[in-house]
Each structure stands twice: as C-alpha cells, then as structure tokens.
Enzyme design. Structure first.
Site, short mmCIF file in Angstrom:
data_model
loop_
_atom_site.label_atom_id
_atom_site.label_comp_id
_atom_site.label_asym_id
_atom_site.label_seq_id
_atom_site.Cartn_x
_atom_site.Cartn_y
_atom_site.Cartn_z
N HIS A 71 -72.81 101.45 -20.48
CA HIS A 71 -73.22 100.19 -21.10
C HIS A 71 -73.62 99.18 -20.03
CE1 HIS A 71 -70.93 101.99 -24.40
NE2 HIS A 71 -71.63 101.22 -25.21
N ASP B 67 -78.11 107.84 -27.10
CA ASP B 67 -77.16 106.74 -27.18
C ASP B 67 -77.99 105.45 -27.25
OD1 ASP B 67 -74.78 105.33 -27.16
OD2 ASP B 67 -73.99 106.29 -25.37
#
Length: 522
Positions: free
Chosen positions: A202, A272
């Site tokens: 992230h 993702d």
C-alpha cells in the site's frame, strides 16, 4: 447489460469508424474494471457513471455500510444498474479485516491456524459466505494464501493461516470450500505471495529476492494447490527469480507465463488495488491498468476516486482501440476475459435474501467458539482473581493499518476487564515517546494490551516488562515484549469475551502458534 464482443474493437465497421471503435473499446474497458464508490446510497451521478461506462463490478467498504437494511438496498440498486452479470465484492476475511461489522465476526486466519482444525475452517468459511450473501455480495476477496514467515511483515500478520505451506493450504482451501458451497465466489490472494515482505505494498514496492526453487517450496505452493479457486488476486511485488523487471501485477511472465501457461489456471485474475502506492506512485494508474491487462489480468481493481477511474478508463480505451488482433489486448483475448468474468457471475449470482435467524444465531455461536479455541499462550501467564488491582496500558489511537479499517479503542478492553477487576487505564500516543519508567511501582498487576498492528520499538523492547501481555492483534508483538502473553489474533467482541473468560480461569487456552516465532535478529 450485455458483454458481447460481437461488435468489438476489431470489427470492420469500427476500423472505418474511429468514433465507433473508441466507443466499443470504452464499453469493453468498463467491463474490465472494478471500482469503489462513495456514500451509502447509489446516487444518480454514480449510477449514470456505471451505466455510461458499462461497469459491472464494485467493491464496497465500511464507508458504504450502515446496517443490513441499508446495505441490502445498496447492493440491490447496484444490481439493477449493472445487470445480471454484476460482481459485487467485499473484503470479509475475518479478524481485523472485515467490512460488515454487524455480521457474526469470523476469527482471523491465524486463529484458525492455531486451532489446526480443517472442519472448523470450512464451517467458518461457509458462515462468512452466508452472512455476506444475505447482503447481496457474490465475491469475497478471501482467503489469504500468503504464508507469514516474516515477523516483520507489516500487512499480513494474522491474516495468514500460518507459515507451514501444507497445513496453511489445507486450512485455507477448506475455508474456501465452505464459501463456495454457500454460493459466494472466493478470490485467493496475494499471488505469488506477500508473506515474506517487510514492506507494505500500500505504501511502497516490495521485493522478494528468493530463488525459484525457494519460491516453489514456500510462497508458490499454496497458490499452485488452489487451481480450483474461482479467482486469484495478484500482488504488487517484484520477484526477481520470476521477473526481474516487473511486479507480479504487471508481469506477463508471472500472470500469463507461470499462472496461465505453466499451471493452466482457468479462473479469473484480478489485480490488487491499483491505487496502492506500489503501483500508482511508480507507474500511474492508467498506464499500470494497461500493463496489467497486457500481462494477463482479467480485471483491474480501480479503487481510486472518480478522476483516477476516468484516467483508467481512458487509458484502457485507447489501448484496446489500437491493440493488435493477436495480442493480450486483442479481440480473442478480450472475449476470453469477458467469458471468464461472465462465468464467475453466472456461477455465483448475487441476490440478497434474509439471513435466516436460526442460521445467524448458530453462526454467532460458531464464531465465538472458534475465537475461544484459537487462544494461544506464550510463556506461563496465570489467570487473575476477581478484584485484582490492574494497571492497563494501551495505545490511545485505535487507527487501522490501511487494510483493517479500525483498531481497538483502549477503552473497549478496559471496559471488559473492569467487569471483574479494579482497572486503572494508562494510554500512550507512541511507544517510543512514552516514558515507561514513569509508571509507579506499586501493587497493581501491569497488563499491556496491544490494540494496534504496529510492532514495538527499541525503547519498549529493552526497558520494560509488564506482568502480562494481551496481544489482541499482531501475534508477532510477543517477540517485542519479554512477558507472558495471551494471543487472540484479533479483537472482535467474542475474542475479548474469550480473554475475560481465560483471565477468570473458566477457559483454557489450547491454541498452538501456527508460525515460527523468532526475532528478525536471530
């Protein structure tokens, strides 16, 4: 909304009509992305955006959820706009990573690993599916197949079933089987494996620098065993032994060469979130979306805001409109993608229905029992007599970690303990800034409750020791604090009740740590 490519970007009419060619490409591009949306209702602007762009996939988060009635209406409204091939997704893994918080709270994967009970894992997977299916979801981004063999991993932790590839795989696939039996598609993640990283994708781009043989023996093993999974999510990680240049999400060698051709995987491949810094910060969301499809992904998870979704659509439209016929973006490859996505929706249709009361009550009991069975001891902690004077220390900020949307407020665990004990709560903003030596040396039993995922720094590690450590999220925090510990692998209400019962001496902790607990310096 039809998904036909009969009038696709390679048709003769489109070749002689650039505007028609772009329109056809935009229509297909919209069917190959999944978006997130703001708010708790489907406003007309968002509905029109979905219609205009033929978007058939949405992932919902806590910001979209209030209660079962509201959420069921939202998913019904989404289905009405997106059509019978709608894919409505959610991250309802268990533990800290749950979105619909009023459903029976499933234990984290590592808690199930601690029970080492395949039948229990299957029952929990089925119960999770029953709950989210009743709300109108047909796609769950779970279970996690990552093997957590790195205590410094900042994002996987208790989301993994363990570090042993055979046992973790058996538990994860049992969980998946339970979900599939209840009619909810699973998406195993994060291929080829996010367990042995010390960087959160992230925030940056991790690298797993292992040989192919080492990857085959560990990281890749669960995924190779999961060829029956309806869908698989790619990881934003570089694996030099597989592809030295591209992260898996953008790697043709990994998604097509390894997964499709070498392993013959026939399910859906979804990326993702492309808004994660590992991708968006390095490649740009539009360019990365094109690269992901060219690498072999079927669907791009465009979870950014409207502007990044538009950027993704524009980039994909231009790429599809100009693609060569035999390429990964050509008409045959696009038709195969749409067929896989249509097949997923057909096999696992989404339609909300009431959660049967008796089933919901039984699932609550199942989840509570699973949390209790996962409790794990480190050292030799002892229960406490009623009325014991306790000094409870916990972090003041119950922030999430970017995947889990919230941590556990210090007051929540204090309230549970205060039912039986005399509790003095002491909170700290950060463990490295807190003066651990300032705590009084008196008759209170000192309990540290670890209510966030963050590992402890040197100041707490070297200078302080409580009487008892309650590791209520990240089990690897027990490596930081030299004290007897009780590990829950999560902080759902049922987990806290299990803690209270163990402290009272009415519950035995029988879980066995499913990972190798060694410090990073060993």
């Amino acid at each position: 909304m039809g998904n036909s490519v009969g009038n696709n970007v390679s048709s003769t009419d489109n070749k002689s009509d650039p505007r028609g060619k772009l329109s056809a490409a935009r229509r297909i591009a919209g069917q190959l992305i999944m978006i997130r949306m703001p708010g708790t209702v489907l406003d007309e602007d968002t509905a029109q955006f979905l219609r205009d762009n033929h978007i058939r996939a949405v992932c919902l988060f806590r910001q979209n959820m209030v209660n079962a009635e509201q959420l069921s209406k939202l998913t019904a409204d989404l289905r009405a706009v997106m059509g019978p091939n709608a894919l409505i997704g959610i991250d309802q893994e268990g533990g800290a990573v749950v979105r619909a918080t009023w459903l029976p709270a499933p234990p984290a994967a590592m808690s199930l690993g601690a029970t080492n009970d395949v039948a229990l894992a299957r029952a929990v997977g089925a119960a999770v599916a029953r709950g989210i299916k009743s709300l109108g979801f047909n796609w769950n981004f779970a279970p996690v197949l990552d093997l957590n063999n790195n205590p410094a991993n900042p994002v996987i932790g208790e989301r993994s079933f363990g570090s042993d590839p055979q046992r973790a795989t058996e538990l994860a696939l049992a969980w998946m089987a339970g979900s599939l039996e209840e009619g909810v598609a699973c998406c195993v993640k994060h291929f080829p494996g996010h367990g042995d990283t010390h960087v959160d994708s992230h925030r940056d781009l991790p690298t797993v620098a292992k040989s192919r043989a080492a990857l085959d023996a560990l990281e890749l093993a669960p995924f190779k065993a999961a060829m029956s999974a309806p869908a698989m999510m790619s990881a934003h990680i570089v694996y030099p032994a597989l592809d030295p240049e591209h992260p898996a999400t953008l790697s043709h060698k990994i998604l097509t060469g390894l997964l499709r051709k070498e392993w013959n995987y026939r399910g859906v491949i979804i990326t993702d979130g492309m808004d994660m810094h590992a991708i968006a910060g390095r490649y740009g969301v539009g360019n990365a979306a094109v690269q992901a499809l060219a690498a072999g992904a079927d669907m791009v998870m465009a979870l950014g805001n409207r502007s990044t979704q538009e950027e993704t659509l524009v980039s994909l439209t231009m790429a599809l409109a100009t693609a060569a016929g035999g390429s990964e973006l050509g008409s045959a490859a696009l038709a195969a993608r749409l067929a896989r996505l249509d097949g997923l929706a057909a096999s696992y249709p989404c339609a909300a229905g009431a959660y049967p009361f008796l089933a919901e009550a039984a699932d609550e009991h199942l989840m509570a029992d699973a949390w209790r069975r996962g409790l794990t001891l480190v050292g030799n902690p002892q229960p406490l007599a009623a009325g014991t004077r306790i000094r409870l220390l916990a972090c003041a900020d119950a922030a999430g970690d970017g995947v889990a949307e919230a941590g556990l407020p210090a007051e929540a665990i204090a309230a549970v303990l205060a039912r039986r004990y005399d509790v003095e709560l002491v909170t700290f903003e950060g463990d490295d800034s807190f003066d651990w030596a300032s705590l009084p040396d008196d008759d209170r039993v000192v309990i540290l409750a670890s209510t966030t995922r963050l590992r402890y720094g040197e100041k707490a590690r070297k200078n302080w020791r409580p009487d008892l450590h309650l590791a209520l999220w990240n089990p690897f925090q027990t490596l930081d604090i030299a004290a007897p510990a009780l590990i829950t692998y999560g902080f759902a209400a049922a987990a806290l009740e299990a803690v209270a019962d163990w402290l009272a001496g009415s519950l035995e902790a029988c879980g066995k740590m499913p990972v190798t607990m060694k410090s990073e310096t060993q």
